[in-house]
Motif scaffolding. Sequence first.
Motif, PDB file in Angstrom:
ATOM      1  N   ALA A 262      37.382  25.204  24.820  1.00 10.23           N
ATOM      2  CA  ALA A 262      38.640  25.505  25.518  1.00 10.23           C
ATOM      3  C   ALA A 262      39.837  25.352  24.576  1.00 10.23           C
ATOM      4  O   ALA A 262      40.747  26.185  24.561  1.00 10.23           O
ATOM      5  N   GLU A 263      39.830  24.301  23.777  1.00 13.22           N
ATOM      6  CA  GLU A 263      40.925  24.093  22.822  1.00 13.22           C
ATOM      7  C   GLU A 263      40.921  25.174  21.743  1.00 13.22           C
ATOM      8  O   GLU A 263      41.979  25.644  21.323  1.00 13.22           O
ATOM      9  N   TYR A 264      39.732  25.575  21.325  1.00 10.41           N
ATOM     10  CA  TYR A 264      39.621  26.628  20.309  1.00 10.41           C
ATOM     11  C   TYR A 264      40.141  27.955  20.849  1.00 10.41           C
ATOM     12  O   TYR A 264      40.848  28.695  20.163  1.00 10.41           O
ATOM     13  N   GLU A 265      39.804  28.268  22.087  1.00 12.48           N
ATOM     14  CA  GLU A 265      40.309  29.490  22.709  1.00 12.48           C
ATOM     15  C   GLU A 265      41.836  29.462  22.800  1.00 12.48           C
ATOM     16  O   GLU A 265      42.497  30.477  22.581  1.00 12.48           O
ATOM     17  N   GLU A 266      42.396  28.301  23.126  1.00 15.31           N
ATOM     18  CA  GLU A 266      43.844  28.182  23.230  1.00 15.31           C
ATOM     19  C   GLU A 266      44.494  28.424  21.871  1.00 15.31           C
ATOM     20  O   GLU A 266      45.541  29.079  21.777  1.00 15.31           O
ATOM     21  N   GLN A 267      43.879  27.925  20.801  1.00 15.88           N
ATOM     22  CA  GLN A 267      44.404  28.182  19.460  1.00 15.88           C
ATOM     23  C   GLN A 267      44.345  29.668  19.120  1.00 15.88           C
ATOM     24  O   GLN A 267      45.268  30.213  18.507  1.00 15.88           O
ATOM     25  N   ALA A 272      47.675  34.503  18.084  1.00 23.02           N
ATOM     26  CA  ALA A 272      47.576  35.956  18.168  1.00 23.02           C
ATOM     27  C   ALA A 272      48.970  36.580  18.099  1.00 23.02           C
ATOM     28  O   ALA A 272      49.990  35.927  18.348  1.00 23.02           O
ATOM     29  N   THR A 273      49.013  37.858  17.753  1.00 25.67           N
ATOM     30  CA  THR A 273      50.291  38.568  17.710  1.00 25.67           C
ATOM     31  C   THR A 273      50.948  38.574  19.081  1.00 25.67           C
ATOM     32  O   THR A 273      52.157  38.384  19.216  1.00 25.67           O
ATOM     33  N   ASP A 274      50.131  38.782  20.128  1.00 20.77           N
ATOM     34  CA  ASP A 274      50.616  38.750  21.503  1.00 20.77           C
ATOM     35  C   ASP A 274      49.798  37.715  22.265  1.00 20.77           C
ATOM     36  O   ASP A 274      48.703  38.007  22.740  1.00 20.77           O
ATOM     37  N   PRO A 275      50.280  36.470  22.377  1.00 25.36           N
ATOM     38  CA  PRO A 275      49.495  35.428  23.063  1.00 25.36           C
ATOM     39  C   PRO A 275      49.124  35.781  24.492  1.00 25.36           C
ATOM     40  O   PRO A 275      48.110  35.305  25.003  1.00 25.36           O
ATOM     41  N   ALA A 276      49.919  36.631  25.140  1.00 24.32           N
ATOM     42  CA  ALA A 276      49.615  36.996  26.519  1.00 24.32           C
ATOM     43  C   ALA A 276      48.387  37.894  26.607  1.00 24.32           C
ATOM     44  O   ALA A 276      47.675  37.892  27.611  1.00 24.32           O
ATOM     45  N   PHE A 277      48.131  38.667  25.553  1.00 22.48           N
ATOM     46  CA  PHE A 277      46.959  39.558  25.536  1.00 22.48           C
ATOM     47  C   PHE A 277      46.479  39.648  24.082  1.00 22.48           C
ATOM     48  O   PHE A 277      46.882  40.544  23.346  1.00 22.48           O
ATOM     49  N   PRO A 278      45.634  38.695  23.642  1.00 23.29           N
ATOM     50  CA  PRO A 278      45.261  38.597  22.229  1.00 23.29           C
ATOM     51  C   PRO A 278      44.118  39.515  21.814  1.00 23.29           C
ATOM     52  O   PRO A 278      43.491  39.286  20.785  1.00 23.29           O
ATOM     53  N   PHE A 279      43.852  40.560  22.583  1.00 25.12           N
ATOM     54  CA  PHE A 279      42.709  41.423  22.289  1.00 25.12           C
ATOM     55  C   PHE A 279      43.166  42.745  21.672  1.00 25.12           C
ATOM     56  O   PHE A 279      44.269  43.211  21.919  1.00 25.12           O
TER      57      PHE A 279
END
Length: 322
Positions: A262-267, A272-279
């Motif tokens: 969970a912490e790794y996913e948060e990092q 990410a360039t866009d934390p709201a949608f990092p894909f």
Amino acid sequence: MNDYTEHYLSTGELPQTHILSPGAHVPPQRKALLERKAAQISAQATAPCHVYYDKASPLRELTALGMAFDVVVVDPPWQEVATAEDAVWSAVELGQLNIGGIGAFPLFTNALTFADVSCITSVIFLWCGSGGTYDGANSHFDEATALLETWFRELLPPWVKLMSMPSPSAHGLVRRTKEQCLVGLRDHMWRDTSGHFVHSNIDTDVLVAPALANRAKPEAFYELVERFCLGRRRLLLLGTSSRPGWVTAGPGAPAAIRLDAAEYEEQLRETATDPAFPFVLGFDRGKRCAYALALNAKVDIDFLRPKPPQRTPKGHKKKPKS
């Protein structure tokens, strides 16, 4: 070559130490590409994470890490390269590792969560010694090739690192001065349609570097991997190095340290360039969409990187040169 051979016999200095540094002859376009790549990778790198993992680890099942990875580098302490502190792993023991469980595979979906993006094409790098026999009959290169087939990977040509081995081989008169790394793919990739996940033709297949202590690989190797695969979830299995943007699972960390998924996913989101949608959205050759947790494709980087030649569609003839 005869002069270098005689020089080696007289001084013990290997011929490859006289190869001119490639950094001194970098064309301007490639230099600009490497600088932009390095800046982007550094800006979106997670904090280095080192978790405990070895033969006796209760996390022997890799899926217990709780995360799928886009890039998996396996650096086993083979019999040929293991140090006195290493617990040697055999090909049979390595074959029991569920690499397929943590390596991703294609999933074409409208993904919105990390669970959905846990299935995307992944790349594996497997170190396999010098390619010679380690006991007079068997070769780690052959064993590594069989392992990649076990893990259901498409095998690519080997990548070679020329180096200075610490001691001569115990089974032969010739001193081994190279270490090979096999590259495998979970699924097919095409250079003309997989630019959202891999950038090919940037680096060569041979790297010249001195041998490092404790089986550590040169920094240039990790830079090569990061430039080749844009996936941001990177795992170094059984390795000894610690590097930003990577999770290292090996015996070098205290046994109490575990990966907090969970912490790794948060990092991954925060960097990410866009934390709201990092894909990142990409397409396969069939024009199906697939999401990847990868570095965003930038126009300047895409313009600078080498491109494969354009294929002429079937039924179309090439225009004659004027």
